[in-house]
Motif scaffolding. Structure first.
Motif, PDB file in Angstrom:
ATOM      1  N   VAL A   6     -26.549 -57.817 -78.047  1.00  0.00           N
ATOM      2  CA  VAL A   6     -25.238 -57.255 -77.705  1.00  0.00           C
ATOM      3  C   VAL A   6     -25.314 -56.525 -76.376  1.00  0.00           C
ATOM      4  O   VAL A   6     -24.465 -56.711 -75.501  1.00  0.00           O
ATOM      5  N   LEU A   7     -26.349 -55.711 -76.194  1.00  0.00           N
ATOM      6  CA  LEU A   7     -26.504 -54.986 -74.922  1.00  0.00           C
ATOM      7  C   LEU A   7     -26.664 -55.950 -73.752  1.00  0.00           C
ATOM      8  O   LEU A   7     -26.109 -55.738 -72.678  1.00  0.00           O
ATOM      9  N   ALA A   8     -27.417 -57.013 -73.954  1.00  0.00           N
ATOM     10  CA  ALA A   8     -27.596 -58.006 -72.884  1.00  0.00           C
ATOM     11  C   ALA A   8     -26.263 -58.656 -72.533  1.00  0.00           C
ATOM     12  O   ALA A   8     -25.948 -58.850 -71.352  1.00  0.00           O
ATOM     13  N   TYR A   9     -25.462 -58.982 -73.541  1.00  0.00           N
ATOM     14  CA  TYR A   9     -24.143 -59.574 -73.280  1.00  0.00           C
ATOM     15  C   TYR A   9     -23.227 -58.554 -72.602  1.00  0.00           C
ATOM     16  O   TYR A   9     -22.530 -58.879 -71.638  1.00  0.00           O
ATOM     17  N   ASP A  10     -23.235 -57.320 -73.091  1.00  0.00           N
ATOM     18  CA  ASP A  10     -22.380 -56.273 -72.515  1.00  0.00           C
ATOM     19  C   ASP A  10     -22.602 -56.119 -71.020  1.00  0.00           C
ATOM     20  O   ASP A  10     -21.656 -55.907 -70.263  1.00  0.00           O
ATOM     21  N   LEU A  11     -23.857 -56.208 -70.601  1.00  0.00           N
ATOM     22  CA  LEU A  11     -24.170 -55.991 -69.189  1.00  0.00           C
ATOM     23  C   LEU A  11     -23.667 -57.112 -68.285  1.00  0.00           C
ATOM     24  O   LEU A  11     -23.684 -56.973 -67.069  1.00  0.00           O
ATOM     25  N   THR A  12     -23.200 -58.206 -68.874  1.00  0.00           N
ATOM     26  CA  THR A  12     -22.601 -59.274 -68.064  1.00  0.00           C
ATOM     27  C   THR A  12     -21.134 -58.967 -67.753  1.00  0.00           C
ATOM     28  O   THR A  12     -20.529 -59.630 -66.916  1.00  0.00           O
ATOM     29  N   LEU A  13     -20.570 -57.954 -68.414  1.00  0.00           N
ATOM     30  CA  LEU A  13     -19.165 -57.599 -68.210  1.00  0.00           C
ATOM     31  C   LEU A  13     -19.028 -56.624 -67.035  1.00  0.00           C
ATOM     32  O   LEU A  13     -19.934 -55.832 -66.760  1.00  0.00           O
ATOM     33  N   ALA A  14     -17.894 -56.667 -66.378  1.00  0.00           N
ATOM     34  CA  ALA A  14     -17.661 -55.865 -65.166  1.00  0.00           C
ATOM     35  C   ALA A  14     -17.842 -54.372 -65.414  1.00  0.00           C
ATOM     36  O   ALA A  14     -17.401 -53.848 -66.442  1.00  0.00           O
ATOM     37  N   ASP A  15     -18.506 -53.714 -64.463  1.00  0.00           N
ATOM     38  CA  ASP A  15     -18.658 -52.253 -64.450  1.00  0.00           C
ATOM     39  C   ASP A  15     -19.273 -51.687 -65.726  1.00  0.00           C
ATOM     40  O   ASP A  15     -18.893 -50.608 -66.172  1.00  0.00           O
ATOM     41  N   THR A  16     -20.201 -52.400 -66.309  1.00  0.00           N
ATOM     42  CA  THR A  16     -20.844 -51.932 -67.540  1.00  0.00           C
ATOM     43  C   THR A  16     -22.243 -51.437 -67.227  1.00  0.00           C
ATOM     44  O   THR A  16     -22.996 -52.079 -66.520  1.00  0.00           O
TER      45      THR A  16
END
Length: 113
Positions: A6-16
């Motif tokens: 989840v954290l790895a996916y989250d970091l692909t989102l803008a300004d995360t």
């Protein structure tokens, strides 16, 4: 899925970014956490608007749920061991978008005694 996924996916989102949120490393955008490790095993807590909390629970109760202590709060639990990981990613996107629309939290500075 795991919380690390989840954290790895989250970091692909803008300004995360990853920052501490109540003692755990959580994804944040605009100073607001939008996912966190909860007390429930194999689930994560997603922060979404209160008006939207019931919709995913009705559409996919095998993935989205709440315990009594989350009822009435802007949180929904998401099971990481769901058979449909796309649902987890969809909720991450929703939580991220909602966090980005909220005002930045006020600074918590301590007064001098």
């Amino acid at each position: 899925m795991t919380f690390d996924d989840v954290l790895a996916y989250d970091l692909t989102l803008a300004d995360t970014i990853r920052k501490s949120h109540y003692g755990t490393l959580s994804p944040k955008t605009g100073g607001r956490a939008f996912a966190s490790v909860g007390r429930e095993p194999r689930s994560i807590v997603m922060m979404i608007d209160l008006d939207t909390v019931e919709m995913p629970k009705e559409a996919g109760p095998e993935t989205y749920w709440q315990t009594r202590n989350y009822v009435g709060w802007q949180n929904v639990l998401v099971r990481l061991d769901t058979s449909n990981p796309a649902r987890v990613c969809a909720m991450i996107n929703k939580a991220h978008g909602w966090a980005r629309t909220r005002p930045k939290p006020r600074s918590r500075t301590r007064g001098k005694a």
